[in-house]
Structure formats: structure tokens, C-alpha cells
Design an enzyme around this catalytic site. Sequence first.
Site, PDB file in Angstrom:
ATOM      1  N   SER A 179       0.896  -1.186   0.133  1.00  0.00           N
ATOM      2  CA  SER A 179       0.189   0.087   0.086  1.00  0.00           C
ATOM      3  C   SER A 179       0.969   1.329  -0.046  1.00  0.00           C
ATOM      4  O   SER A 179       1.853   1.284   0.397  1.00  0.00           O
ATOM      5  CB  SER A 179      -0.713   0.181   1.125  1.00  0.00           C
ATOM      6  OG  SER A 179      -1.517   1.023   1.430  1.00  0.00           O
TER       7      SER A 179
ATOM      8  N   TYR B  97      -1.229  -0.694  10.621  1.00  0.00           N
ATOM      9  CA  TYR B  97      -1.455  -1.413   9.461  1.00  0.00           C
ATOM     10  C   TYR B  97      -0.503  -0.943   8.289  1.00  0.00           C
ATOM     11  O   TYR B  97       0.152  -1.599   7.482  1.00  0.00           O
ATOM     12  CB  TYR B  97      -2.860  -0.855   8.551  1.00  0.00           C
ATOM     13  CG  TYR B  97      -3.080  -1.027   7.176  1.00  0.00           C
ATOM     14  CD1 TYR B  97      -3.392  -2.066   6.749  1.00  0.00           C
ATOM     15  CD2 TYR B  97      -2.932   0.055   6.404  1.00  0.00           C
ATOM     16  CE1 TYR B  97      -3.806  -2.194   5.458  1.00  0.00           C
ATOM     17  CE2 TYR B  97      -3.241  -0.069   4.989  1.00  0.00           C
ATOM     18  CZ  TYR B  97      -3.587  -1.277   4.389  1.00  0.00           C
ATOM     19  OH  TYR B  97      -3.805  -1.371   3.187  1.00  0.00           O
TER      20      TYR B  97
HETATM   21  P1  NAP Z   1     -11.920  -5.187   0.028  1.00  0.00           P
HETATM   22  O1  NAP Z   1     -12.546  -4.653  -1.349  1.00  0.00           O
HETATM   23  O2  NAP Z   1     -12.671  -4.641   0.996  1.00  0.00           O
HETATM   24  O3  NAP Z   1     -11.919  -6.796  -0.505  1.00  0.00           O
HETATM   25  C1  NAP Z   1     -11.193  -7.476   0.856  1.00  0.00           C
HETATM   26  C2  NAP Z   1     -11.665  -8.856   0.173  1.00  0.00           C
HETATM   27  O4  NAP Z   1     -10.627  -9.649   1.156  1.00  0.00           O
HETATM   28  C3  NAP Z   1     -12.833  -9.666   0.432  1.00  0.00           C
HETATM   29  O5  NAP Z   1     -12.929 -10.537  -0.726  1.00  0.00           O
HETATM   30  C4  NAP Z   1     -12.864 -10.326   1.670  1.00  0.00           C
HETATM   31  O6  NAP Z   1     -13.851 -11.245   1.629  1.00  0.00           O
HETATM   32  C5  NAP Z   1     -11.601 -10.761   1.860  1.00  0.00           C
HETATM   33  N1  NAP Z   1     -10.865 -10.907   3.363  1.00  0.00           N
HETATM   34  C6  NAP Z   1     -11.151 -10.164   4.222  1.00  0.00           C
HETATM   35  N2  NAP Z   1     -10.048 -10.570   4.961  1.00  0.00           N
HETATM   36  C7  NAP Z   1      -9.440 -11.764   4.619  1.00  0.00           C
HETATM   37  C8  NAP Z   1      -8.834 -12.715   5.166  1.00  0.00           C
HETATM   38  N3  NAP Z   1      -8.388 -12.704   6.451  1.00  0.00           N
HETATM   39  N4  NAP Z   1      -8.477 -13.914   4.487  1.00  0.00           N
HETATM   40  C9  NAP Z   1      -8.911 -13.910   3.085  1.00  0.00           C
HETATM   41  N5  NAP Z   1      -9.614 -13.192   2.707  1.00  0.00           N
HETATM   42  C10 NAP Z   1     -10.074 -12.128   3.223  1.00  0.00           C
HETATM   43  O7  NAP Z   1     -10.539  -4.749   0.177  1.00  0.00           O
HETATM   44  P2  NAP Z   1      -9.392  -4.086  -1.182  1.00  0.00           P
HETATM   45  O8  NAP Z   1      -9.591  -2.538  -0.902  1.00  0.00           O
HETATM   46  O9  NAP Z   1      -9.742  -4.685  -2.439  1.00  0.00           O
HETATM   47  O10 NAP Z   1      -8.072  -4.601  -0.385  1.00  0.00           O
HETATM   48  C11 NAP Z   1      -7.286  -5.563  -0.955  1.00  0.00           C
HETATM   49  C12 NAP Z   1      -5.880  -5.092  -0.673  1.00  0.00           C
HETATM   50  O11 NAP Z   1      -5.403  -4.013  -1.118  1.00  0.00           O
HETATM   51  C13 NAP Z   1      -5.423  -5.167   0.966  1.00  0.00           C
HETATM   52  O12 NAP Z   1      -4.311  -5.641   0.854  1.00  0.00           O
HETATM   53  C14 NAP Z   1      -5.279  -3.519   1.130  1.00  0.00           C
HETATM   54  O13 NAP Z   1      -4.326  -3.601   2.026  1.00  0.00           O
HETATM   55  C15 NAP Z   1      -4.837  -3.297  -0.272  1.00  0.00           C
HETATM   56  N6  NAP Z   1      -4.868  -1.747  -0.628  1.00  0.00           N
HETATM   57  C16 NAP Z   1      -6.044  -1.258  -0.813  1.00  0.00           C
HETATM   58  C17 NAP Z   1      -6.291   0.083  -0.746  1.00  0.00           C
HETATM   59  C18 NAP Z   1      -7.588   0.776  -1.054  1.00  0.00           C
HETATM   60  O14 NAP Z   1      -7.669   2.069  -0.880  1.00  0.00           O
HETATM   61  N7  NAP Z   1      -8.765  -0.157  -1.315  1.00  0.00           N
HETATM   62  C19 NAP Z   1      -5.029   0.816  -0.890  1.00  0.00           C
HETATM   63  C20 NAP Z   1      -3.883   0.308  -0.512  1.00  0.00           C
HETATM   64  C21 NAP Z   1      -3.814  -1.041  -0.771  1.00  0.00           C
HETATM   65  P3  NAP Z   1     -14.337 -12.106   2.776  1.00  0.00           P
HETATM   66  O15 NAP Z   1     -15.023 -10.908   3.728  1.00  0.00           O
HETATM   67  O16 NAP Z   1     -15.317 -13.064   2.410  1.00  0.00           O
HETATM   68  O17 NAP Z   1     -13.248 -12.825   3.849  1.00  0.00           O
END
Ligand code: NAP
Length: 257
Positions: free
Chosen positions: A149, A162
Site C-alpha cells: 500500500s 497497518y
Molecule cells: P475489499 O474490497 O474490502 O476486499 C477485501 C477482500 O478480502 C474480500 O474479498 C474479503 O472477503 C477478503 N478478506 C478479508 N479478510 C480476509 C482474510 N483474513 N482472509 C482472506 N480473505 C479476506 O479490499 P481491497 O480494498 O480490495 O483491499 C485488497 C488489498 O489491497 C489489501 O491488501 C489492502 O491492504 C490493499 N490496499 C487497498 C487500498 C484501497 O484504497 N482500497 C489501498 C492500498 C492497499 P471475505 O469478507 O469473504 O473474507
Amino acid sequence: MKKMEMKGRRRFEGKVAIVTASTQGIGLSIAERLGLEGASVVISSRKQKNVDEAVEKLEKKGIQVLGVVCHVSNAQQRKDLIRKTVEKYGKIDVVVSNAAVNPTVDPLLQTQESILDKLWETNVKATVLLLQEAAPHLQKGSSVVLISSIAGFHPQAAMAMYGVTKTALLGLTKALAVEMAPDTRVNCVAPGFVPTYFAAYITKDEVVRKAAEDQTLLQRLGTPEDMAAATAFLASDDASYITGENLVVAGGIPSRL
Ligand code: NAP
């Protein structure tokens, strides 16, 4: 990328790709992109219902997909993820480690030990343990991509620990790249702000969202597809001479440690 340009880009034909935390958001978008480019994809997350729904979405797009329940911090479920992948497809070519949690907005000095443990276990340790399971099945020319991130470069107050776990992934990428060479490349994508469920607290509030957009040079938030494009590049043979690197996909937000 426009539909016309996608045509003919089948960089993952015959390849098997595991993406963790891939039933919505960035993970689902990565799975879709790899699948549309020919990969057999294995998607997973904690909840069966979410897995089933995501499998259906991807199948409707003509993607070959296997769905498995896997909480990345659960040892048995990690084993099952790898076992079921190998039972169905016989090998692994790509692993995208995308799962992360951010369970607190407390300042570091007030964060409970159990929360610190959870952040470390889910965001960092689970990646190492999953790769330990996957390693015997990774092919020559295989590729691992960790999802870090922009917060890893400058952890913000409300998500400090985080951010620190995401900084750790930059180091983990370097260390794994050394250990897994020459057969497996290991790289990292550091997304900027992307309006997903995870980032809703930033992107739903108009003022906070505008402030996030203003941090970028490109004056917009990222999309899951932006992250998928960068991940697919690093996972593909287009990046066959790149390993141990981190690609910041954040619209120009400064990213120096
Ligand atoms: P998201 O849309 O909230 O999706 C999260 C996904 O992870 C869901 O499919 C959820 O499904 C699953 N999940 C949550 N906890 C889990 C666990 N312990 N084991 C397995 N699956 C799990 O999140 P996102 O924004 O796409 O984030 C994905 C990645 O991108 C993360 O590593 C986050 O740190 C990184 N990131 C995101 C952003 C941003 O702005 N969105 C920025 C920088 C980095 P279930 O509820 O069914 O488990």
C-alpha cells in the site's frame, strides 16, 4: 484497458493463478484480469457465500475458476487452498497475496497487543506461510505478487500499524525474491487510494475523498482495474527480468521511505 486492446492479450494461457482475498475489490479485479488473459484462477476469501457469488461472476465472463474458502490466517484453510488447486490444476504459476486487515484506528501506543498480533499475522506472516505451502508446486518461470500500500511509505495516524505491516511487505518482497530466484520472481504492487469496501472510510466522505484525490498528480482515485493491470504486468512474462521490485500505483502520490 479498452476491450479492443484486451483482445489477443492472453499472457496467462495455460497458467494457474491463486489470488487471496479475491471475492471483491482489488483481489476480484486481479482474478478477473488474469482469467480474461487465459489463466485458470483460484479465488478465495473467508465466507463461502462471497466465494460462491464471485465464482458465478467470473464464470459468466467465461473464466475458468475454482473457489475455495480460505481465511489466510487459518493454517488448515491455507493447506486446503493449495491442495485443492493442485488436485484440480496440477501446478501453480502465479500467487497474488492480497489479503490484509486494518482492525483499529487507535494510536500505536494505545493499540492492544492482540490487535498488533492480528495485523502482523494477517498482513505479513500469512503470506510467508502460504508461500511455504505453495512453493513445492511453483513452476519454473512462476511469479509472486504481494499487495502492499502507499500507506507502507508513510503510515498515517489512523492506520499506523497497518501501514507498518505494508512497509514490511516491501522488505519481504526483497527477501523472498532472493530466496525464490531463479525459478520464481517476487514483486510487489503498492496501491494508492481505491474506492472499495476496505477504503470506504476514505472514499465515502466527500471532503476526505477530495483530500485523497488532491494528493495525487492525476487528480483521481485509483480503480481496482488499475491495480489489476499492474499486478498482471508483474505476474506476466512481460516482466520476466523484474524481481524484488515494488511498483507504486498511486496516481503520483509521493512514495519515498
Ligand atoms: P475489499 O474490497 O474490502 O476486499 C477485501 C477482500 O478480502 C474480500 O474479498 C474479503 O472477503 C477478503 N478478506 C478479508 N479478510 C480476509 C482474510 N483474513 N482472509 C482472506 N480473505 C479476506 O479490499 P481491497 O480494498 O480490495 O483491499 C485488497 C488489498 O489491497 C489489501 O491488501 C489492502 O491492504 C490493499 N490496499 C487497498 C487500498 C484501497 O484504497 N482500497 C489501498 C492500498 C492497499 P471475505 O469478507 O469473504 O473474507
